[in-house]
Write an enzyme that holds these catalytic residues in place. Structure first.
Site, PDB file in Angstrom:
ATOM      1  N   GLN A 194     -14.986  27.067 -10.128  1.00  0.00           N
ATOM      2  CA  GLN A 194     -14.567  25.876  -9.375  1.00  0.00           C
ATOM      3  C   GLN A 194     -13.368  26.173  -8.469  1.00  0.00           C
ATOM      4  O   GLN A 194     -13.228  25.581  -7.410  1.00  0.00           O
ATOM      5  CB  GLN A 194     -14.198  24.736 -10.341  1.00  0.00           C
ATOM      6  CG  GLN A 194     -15.374  24.090 -11.057  1.00  0.00           C
ATOM      7  CD  GLN A 194     -15.632  24.716 -12.410  1.00  0.00           C
ATOM      8  OE1 GLN A 194     -15.356  25.903 -12.622  1.00  0.00           O
ATOM      9  NE2 GLN A 194     -16.166  23.940 -13.334  1.00  0.00           N
ATOM     10  N   ASP A 235      -9.630  16.520 -18.632  1.00  0.00           N
ATOM     11  CA  ASP A 235     -10.872  15.778 -18.884  1.00  0.00           C
ATOM     12  C   ASP A 235     -10.635  14.696 -19.920  1.00  0.00           C
ATOM     13  O   ASP A 235     -11.331  13.689 -19.942  1.00  0.00           O
ATOM     14  CB  ASP A 235     -11.978  16.728 -19.310  1.00  0.00           C
ATOM     15  CG  ASP A 235     -12.433  17.492 -18.086  1.00  0.00           C
ATOM     16  OD1 ASP A 235     -11.753  18.468 -17.704  1.00  0.00           O
ATOM     17  OD2 ASP A 235     -13.413  17.058 -17.458  1.00  0.00           O
TER      18      ASP A 235
HETATM   19  O1  MRU Z   1     -16.566  21.210 -15.731  1.00  0.00           O
HETATM   20  P1  MRU Z   1     -15.838  20.455 -14.664  1.00  0.00           P
HETATM   21  O2  MRU Z   1     -15.853  21.131 -13.337  1.00  0.00           O
HETATM   22  O3  MRU Z   1     -16.296  19.008 -14.595  1.00  0.00           O
HETATM   23  O4  MRU Z   1     -14.337  20.437 -15.161  1.00  0.00           O
HETATM   24  C1  MRU Z   1     -13.366  19.809 -14.384  1.00  0.00           C
HETATM   25  C2  MRU Z   1     -12.005  19.973 -14.923  1.00  0.00           C
HETATM   26  O5  MRU Z   1     -11.792  20.566 -15.957  1.00  0.00           O
HETATM   27  C3  MRU Z   1     -10.897  19.311 -14.185  1.00  0.00           C
HETATM   28  O6  MRU Z   1      -9.727  20.046 -14.327  1.00  0.00           O
HETATM   29  C4  MRU Z   1     -10.676  17.916 -14.779  1.00  0.00           C
HETATM   30  O7  MRU Z   1     -11.860  17.176 -14.781  1.00  0.00           O
HETATM   31  C5  MRU Z   1      -9.645  17.161 -14.039  1.00  0.00           C
HETATM   32  S1  MRU Z   1     -10.253  16.795 -12.449  1.00  0.00           S
HETATM   33  C6  MRU Z   1      -9.406  15.773 -11.586  1.00  0.00           C
END
Ligand code: MRU
Length: 344
Positions: A194, A235
């Site tokens: 990401q 999350d």
């Molecule tokens: O697996 P993902 O890409 O959904 O994980 C996203 C994250 O871990 C972010 O750091 C988290 O959702 C905060 S986003 C504003």
């Protein structure tokens, strides 16, 4: 451009799996498709998942053939179950669904059509509020960033992880827009990259100077005194301030502590789960091992090798300097101070 929006009965979202190579917007008219898009990570990032849940529920309301409030409630309950199962860790999914169900319960006594229209409005309001909340977090968080700072950032927490602006990356964006000269070290964020795919793409668009680093290089840069602060999203934040975030966050927090680098989590109050006392009670998503075994379709380990792929980890509250919310910056003791912020 918003990550997700409502367009005359169609939910439109950026297909984030294709970035940075292709910017494509897809449209969905069924809540089951929205649930699949969350599972398959067309859309990802806790606040964006919360908004998607709202829009998924709005589609369920719109498409319902119910003629009585009880039938509509039953259709919504079914949709809620499907959406809730899409991903386990980001609490914003549950938060968005519960907010939509509460709206339904408030409006259903006024009839099916009123409830259907009200649910579509509510989903749009969740999305609009998300942008405003991110900008407030940006303003609070930017006070922690000084002119000339280098910030280490993990995963993607920008406009793409939210409806627009971002959480931890939104703070960086706010500091940049205030004219502070900052530099961002972007963790690539294996296995789904990401950081490499999405965060660099956003920083490029905003004109924020940045350098992509391998996740394993974070300790090197901190030990060399080249990092002023670490910012991550979440999350889910447990009631005691334990932060569940993208895999690798815990390791970063340990290295930050060892090098006296402040470690900040930026998350809206919708990500704080006061019902869960500590991080160890939060479900950690296990994703397909192939995400580890293959990079851009190329296998990187011998046939027969097994891989494990936990998508998140728990950073204990003792390693967190502060949590930036839209209502202000929360410092320890987190049990008291998070409850105060969420309940006011
Ligand atoms: O697996 P993902 O890409 O959904 O994980 C996203 C994250 O871990 C972010 O750091 C988290 O959702 C905060 S986003 C504003």
């Amino acid at each position: 451009m918003r990550t997700i929006s409502w367009d005359h009965g169609v939910v439109r979202m950026i297909d984030q799996r294709l970035l940075p190579h292709k910017l494509e917007v897809v449209g969905f008219t069924d809540y089951r498709e929205v649930a699949r898009a969350i599972t398959e990570m067309y859309i990802r990032g806790a606040p964006a998942i919360g908004a998607a849940a709202g829009f998924g529920m709005a589609l369920a309301a719109q498409n319902s053939r119910a003629t009585t409030p009880a039938q509509l409630r039953a259709d919504l309950t079914e949709a809620a179950g499907t959406l809730l199962a899409a991903r386990p860790t980001a609490v914003n999914l549950r938060w968005g669904i519960e907010r939509m169900l509460a709206t339904a319960d408030r409006l259903l006594p006024q009839g099916v059509q009123t409830a259907q229209a009200g649910l579509i409005d509510e989903a749009q309001q969740i999305a609009d509020e998300d942008v405003a909340i991110n900008q407030r977090m940006g303003a609070h968080g930017a006070t922690l960033i000084a002119d000339g700072d280098t910030i280490l950032h993990h995963c993607n927490t920008g406009g793409l992880a939210t409806v627009d602006w971002g959480t931890a990356l939104g703070v960086i964006r706010s500091a940049h827009e205030q004219g502070k000269k900052i530099h961002v070290l972007v963790d690539e964020t294996r296995p789904r990259l990401q950081g490499a795919h999405l965060t660099t793409w956003e920083l490029q668009q905003w004109g924020v100077p940045h350098t992509l680093i391998a996740d394993n290089a974070a300790g090197y840069f901190m030990a060399a005194g080249k990092v002023n602060l670490v910012t991550v999203g979440a999350d889910r934040v447990a009631a005691n301030g334990d932060v569940v975030n993208k895999i690798g966050t815990y390791k970063l927090a340990c290295v930050a502590r060892d090098n006296d680098v402040p470690f900040y989590c930026v998350a809206p109050t919708s990500t704080v789960d006061l019902r869960t006392p500590s991080g160890n009670q939060i479900p950690i998503e296990e994703r397909d091992p192939d995400e580890v075994l293959y990079v851009d379709g190329v296998r990187i380990a011998p046939e027969g090798v097994r891989a494990a792929n936990p998508a998140f980890d728990v950073t204990p509250n003792r390693l967190v300097t502060a949590i930036v919310t839209e209502k202000g910056i929360v410092y320890p003791p987190f049990v008291e101070n998070l409850a105060k912020v969420v309940n006011t």
